[in-house]
Design a protein around this motif. Structure first.
Motif, PDB file in Angstrom:
ATOM      1  N   GLY A  81       0.741  -1.140  -0.001  1.00 53.11           N
ATOM      2  CA  GLY A  81       0.333  -0.031  -0.199  1.00 53.11           C
ATOM      3  C   GLY A  81       0.858   1.415   0.002  1.00 53.11           C
ATOM      4  N   LEU A  82       2.193   1.074  -0.607  1.00 51.01           N
ATOM      5  CA  LEU A  82       2.976   2.194  -0.253  1.00 51.01           C
ATOM      6  C   LEU A  82       2.959   3.297  -1.613  1.00 51.01           C
ATOM      7  N   GLY A  83       2.318   2.672  -2.739  1.00 45.88           N
ATOM      8  CA  GLY A  83       1.987   3.582  -3.920  1.00 45.88           C
ATOM      9  C   GLY A  83       3.004   3.199  -5.064  1.00 45.88           C
ATOM     10  N   ASN A  84       3.130   4.154  -5.935  1.00 43.25           N
ATOM     11  CA  ASN A  84       4.073   3.993  -7.047  1.00 43.25           C
ATOM     12  C   ASN A  84       5.474   4.030  -6.756  1.00 43.25           C
ATOM     13  N   LEU A  85       6.115   3.122  -6.261  1.00 43.55           N
ATOM     14  CA  LEU A  85       7.674   3.289  -6.145  1.00 43.55           C
ATOM     15  C   LEU A  85       8.250   2.969  -7.114  1.00 43.55           C
ATOM     16  N   GLY A  86       7.944   2.283  -8.093  1.00 41.05           N
ATOM     17  CA  GLY A  86       8.612   1.939  -9.164  1.00 41.05           C
ATOM     18  C   GLY A  86       9.399   0.530  -9.206  1.00 41.05           C
ATOM     19  N   SER A 266      -6.955  -0.836   0.680  1.00 40.50           N
ATOM     20  CA  SER A 266      -6.947   0.648   0.241  1.00 40.50           C
ATOM     21  C   SER A 266      -5.667   1.162   0.794  1.00 40.50           C
ATOM     22  N   ALA A 267      -5.809   1.825   2.093  1.00 39.49           N
ATOM     23  CA  ALA A 267      -4.823   2.616   2.643  1.00 39.49           C
ATOM     24  C   ALA A 267      -4.794   2.884   4.088  1.00 39.49           C
ATOM     25  N   LYS A 268      -3.530   2.860   4.570  1.00 43.47           N
ATOM     26  CA  LYS A 268      -3.441   2.977   6.148  1.00 43.47           C
ATOM     27  C   LYS A 268      -4.717   3.868   6.650  1.00 43.47           C
ATOM     28  N   GLY A 269      -5.353   3.714   7.610  1.00 44.09           N
ATOM     29  CA  GLY A 269      -6.037   4.669   8.621  1.00 44.09           C
ATOM     30  C   GLY A 269      -7.275   4.911   7.907  1.00 44.09           C
ATOM     31  N   ALA A 270      -7.720   4.300   6.706  1.00 41.44           N
ATOM     32  CA  ALA A 270      -8.971   4.815   5.998  1.00 41.44           C
ATOM     33  C   ALA A 270     -10.247   4.280   6.999  1.00 41.44           C
ATOM     34  N   LEU A 271     -10.191   3.233   7.956  1.00 41.31           N
ATOM     35  CA  LEU A 271     -11.446   3.103   8.613  1.00 41.31           C
ATOM     36  C   LEU A 271     -11.282   3.803  10.074  1.00 41.31           C
ATOM     37  N   THR A 272     -12.160   4.406  10.661  1.00 42.06           N
ATOM     38  CA  THR A 272     -12.213   5.175  11.998  1.00 42.06           C
ATOM     39  C   THR A 272     -12.892   4.017  12.702  1.00 42.06           C
ATOM     40  N   PRO A 291       2.025  -1.947   4.465  1.00 44.32           N
ATOM     41  CA  PRO A 291       2.083  -2.557   5.860  1.00 44.32           C
ATOM     42  C   PRO A 291       1.203  -2.312   6.876  1.00 44.32           C
ATOM     43  N   ASP A 292       0.500  -1.248   6.766  1.00 39.88           N
ATOM     44  CA  ASP A 292      -0.227  -0.828   7.627  1.00 39.88           C
ATOM     45  C   ASP A 292      -1.772  -0.676   7.468  1.00 39.88           C
ATOM     46  N   PRO A 293      -2.639  -1.477   8.224  1.00 40.72           N
ATOM     47  CA  PRO A 293      -3.870  -1.618   8.013  1.00 40.72           C
ATOM     48  C   PRO A 293      -4.963  -0.293   7.852  1.00 40.72           C
ATOM     49  N   GLU A 294      -6.104  -0.475   7.453  1.00 40.11           N
ATOM     50  CA  GLU A 294      -7.175   0.611   7.485  1.00 40.11           C
ATOM     51  C   GLU A 294      -7.367   0.930   8.725  1.00 40.11           C
ATOM     52  N   THR A 311      -5.873  -9.096   9.601  1.00 38.30           N
ATOM     53  CA  THR A 311      -4.969  -7.831   9.047  1.00 38.30           C
ATOM     54  C   THR A 311      -4.124  -8.706   7.725  1.00 38.30           C
ATOM     55  N   GLY A 312      -3.453  -7.928   7.117  1.00 42.91           N
ATOM     56  CA  GLY A 312      -2.479  -8.681   6.042  1.00 42.91           C
ATOM     57  C   GLY A 312      -1.050  -8.970   6.805  1.00 42.91           C
ATOM     58  N   ARG A 313      -0.969  -8.420   7.937  1.00 48.05           N
ATOM     59  CA  ARG A 313       0.379  -8.447   8.609  1.00 48.05           C
ATOM     60  C   ARG A 313       0.835  -9.910   9.179  1.00 48.05           C
ATOM     61  N   SER A 314       1.906 -10.023   9.415  1.00 46.41           N
ATOM     62  CA  SER A 314       2.592 -11.358   9.840  1.00 46.41           C
ATOM     63  C   SER A 314       2.461 -11.363  11.429  1.00 46.41           C
ATOM     64  N   ASP A 315       2.191 -10.029  12.163  1.00 48.41           N
ATOM     65  CA  ASP A 315       2.505 -10.109  13.554  1.00 48.41           C
ATOM     66  C   ASP A 315       1.231 -10.030  14.547  1.00 48.41           C
ATOM     67  N   TYR A 316       0.181 -10.210  13.848  1.00 48.85           N
ATOM     68  CA  TYR A 316      -1.246 -10.147  14.562  1.00 48.85           C
ATOM     69  C   TYR A 316      -1.981 -11.662  14.003  1.00 48.85           C
ATOM     70  N   PRO A 317      -3.013 -11.838  14.929  1.00 51.85           N
ATOM     71  CA  PRO A 317      -3.472 -13.249  14.740  1.00 51.85           C
ATOM     72  C   PRO A 317      -4.334 -12.597  13.401  1.00 51.85           C
ATOM     73  N   ASN A 318      -4.995 -13.967  12.776  1.00 44.23           N
ATOM     74  CA  ASN A 318      -5.783 -13.955  11.487  1.00 44.23           C
ATOM     75  C   ASN A 318      -4.973 -13.101  10.411  1.00 44.23           C
TER      76      ASN A 318
END
Ligand SMILES: NC(=O)C1=CN([C@@H]2O[C@H](COP(=O)(O)OP(=O)(O)OC[C@H]3O[C@@H](n4cnc5c(N)ncnc54)[C@H](OP(=O)(O)O)[C@@H]3O)[C@@H](O)[C@H]2O)C=CC1
Ligand SMILES: CC(=O)C(=O)O
Ligand SMILES: [Mg+2]
Length: 432
Positions: A81-86, A266-272, A291-294, A311-318
């Protein structure tokens, strides 16, 4: 909710640079120690298999590594989710995907990070690579370009071309959703689903979820401009158009009110937290942006103690992440020399992954995660990537689906022998 220790920037950089830069190397599989070896491996010996393959291209599977080799190809236009880094900056991700092919499924893989940023450039770059590979895993190519790129390459190449961010993500998302639904006592067909993100991952997730049984009118897609409704004109494309619904909801906050499911690609922090509070009972929250969830699992839990959170991360359950899919779906496709990875194979993979989560968890998984117990339920709706059974159940389900749907060029008839071969793949697995 137990998060494991967070990695620091220093640790991440050190992991990638020591003892040698990068995450894999190429090693020979044949002796190469003396004049005799060189005579076999190189001139004159190498001429013999060359001529055999020229006479019968199928012999490439006997004499080269083509049949067990997948290219991870990216232009880096949507790196996580870091965008267009090339292409260059995306390389650590692509090397990682290649390593995971080897580690989890015994597939040799190499990353090809290409400075090809238009659809035509990218297709022209990839379409000639078939002879070297058994499959092409496209990665981190932004939507909507990724849709045309994949469709065109599938027509041009006679090996599986699979955009992982679309289909790997959709498969694992569906598997998680089947189980979250079961855990919360909800009916799949009645789920009211909001998908934030309508790019590669979002479009594919919702299409597969609808194929499985969710109702189109119950699925709201949201992008940077808000809800994708019928009649919207800005920022549309054919894929978004196909999922647009008749609704007067316009913002993400509107969309999630009373929703059963939030899928974030989508992107980090989108859901409050405020939005989560308005969701239906036992809300299912898959905040999959990397790497950072909504929303962080801590915030989601604080907002709702009845939520099922992934989440998509390896450091949380599920961990809902395509790593649970791409090694194994390619294993099944390569072993049947399938010409493509089709809808039957994708659905078979999703169902097999979902079913595995309901089985007792083996000791080595508990050890890998430092846990005493893991049982099917809200904190464990999906197997972990270190589950040694994945290769057997998912690859076999995929191979069977390939054969049944007529895309397999090789039929597996002895499934006990295939189990043994899968075992050997992993045992001897080395990254080339
Ligand atoms: N856990 C997993 O296994 C996976 C997770 N992902 C994650 O999903 C995310 C998207 O990846 P991908 O689909 O490949 O990328 P794309 O670039 O193809 O699509 C991104 C989509 O997200 C939308 N978007 C971006 N920011 C917001 C926002 N703040 N609110 C609403 N929509 C937003 C974009 O909107 P617009 O169309 O208006 O530009 C676009 O539709 C990344 O974070 C990625 O890490 C992806 C694949 C696998
Ligand atoms: C996991 C993955 O492929 C992504 O976040 O892009
Ligand atoms: Mg990706």
């Amino acid at each position: 909710m137990q998060a494991s220790k967070k990695v620091t920037q220093e640790e991440a950089n050190q992991y990638h640079s020591d003892p040698t830069p990068g995450k894999f190397k190429i090693v020979p599989t044949k002796p190469m120690n003396n004049q005799r070896d060189l005579s076999l491996a190189y001139s004159p010996g190498v001429a013999v298999p060359c001529l055999e393959i020229h006479a019968n291209p199928e012999k490439a599977f006997d004499y080269t590594n083509k049949g067990n080799m997948v290219a991870v190809i990216s232009n880096g236009t949507a790196v996580l989710g870091l965008g267009n880094l090339g292409a260059l900056a995306g390389k650590p991700v692509m090397e990682g995907k290649s390593v995971l092919f080897g580690k989890f499924a015994g597939i040799n893989s190499i990353d090809l990070c290409v400075d090809a940023y238009t659809i035509d450039e990218f297709v022209n770059c990839v379409k000639f690579l078939g002879p070297s590979f058994g499959g092409i895993n496209l990665e981190d190519i932004k939507g909507p370009d990724c849709f045309e790129v994949e469709e065109r390459l599938k027509k041009l190449m006679n090996i599986p071309v699979f955009h992982d961010d679309q289909h790997g993500t959709a498969i694992i998302c569906l598997a998680g959703l089947i189980n979250a639904c079961e855990s919360s006592g909800k009916k799949f067909e009645d789920l009211r689903i909001v998908c934030n993100g309508a790019g590669a991952a979002g479009i594919a997730c919702v299409n597969l979820i609808q194929t499985y049984g969710a109702r189109k009118e119950n699925c709201l897609m949201v992008d940077t401009r808000g809800v994708i409704y019928q009649g919207r004109t800005e920022g549309m494309n054919p894929q978004k158009e196909g999922l647009a619904v008749d609704t007067d909801r316009r913002t993400l906050a509107d969309a999630v009110r009373d929703a059963d499911v939030f899928i974030g690609v989508s992107a980090k922090g989108a859901l409050t937290k405020e939005m989560v509070k308005t969701m239906a009972r036992d809300p299912i929250i898959f905040a999959m942006a990397n790497p950072d969830p909504e929303i962080t699992p801590e915030d989601a839990r604080e907002a709702r103690d009845d939520a099922i959170i992934a989440t998509g991360r390896s450091d949380y359950p599920n961990q809902i992440n395509n790593v649970l899919c791409f090694p194994f779906i390619f294993r099944g496709a390569l072993d049947t020399r399938s010409s493509q990875i089709n809808e039957h194979m994708k659905m078979a993979a999703a169902k097999a992954i979902a079913a595995l989560a309901r089985e007792p968890v083996p000791k080595e998984v508990l050890q890998a995660y430092g846990r005493d117990t893991m049982e099917f339920g809200r904190e464990y709706i999906i197997p972990t990537p270190f589950d040694p059974r994945l290769i057997y159940v998912v690859s076999k389900a995929v191979a069977k689906a390939a054969m049944e749907s007529g895309v397999a060029r090789v039929q597996i008839t002895d499934w006990d022998l295939y189990d043994q071969q899968l075992h050997d793949r992993i045992k001897g697995s080395q990254i080339i």
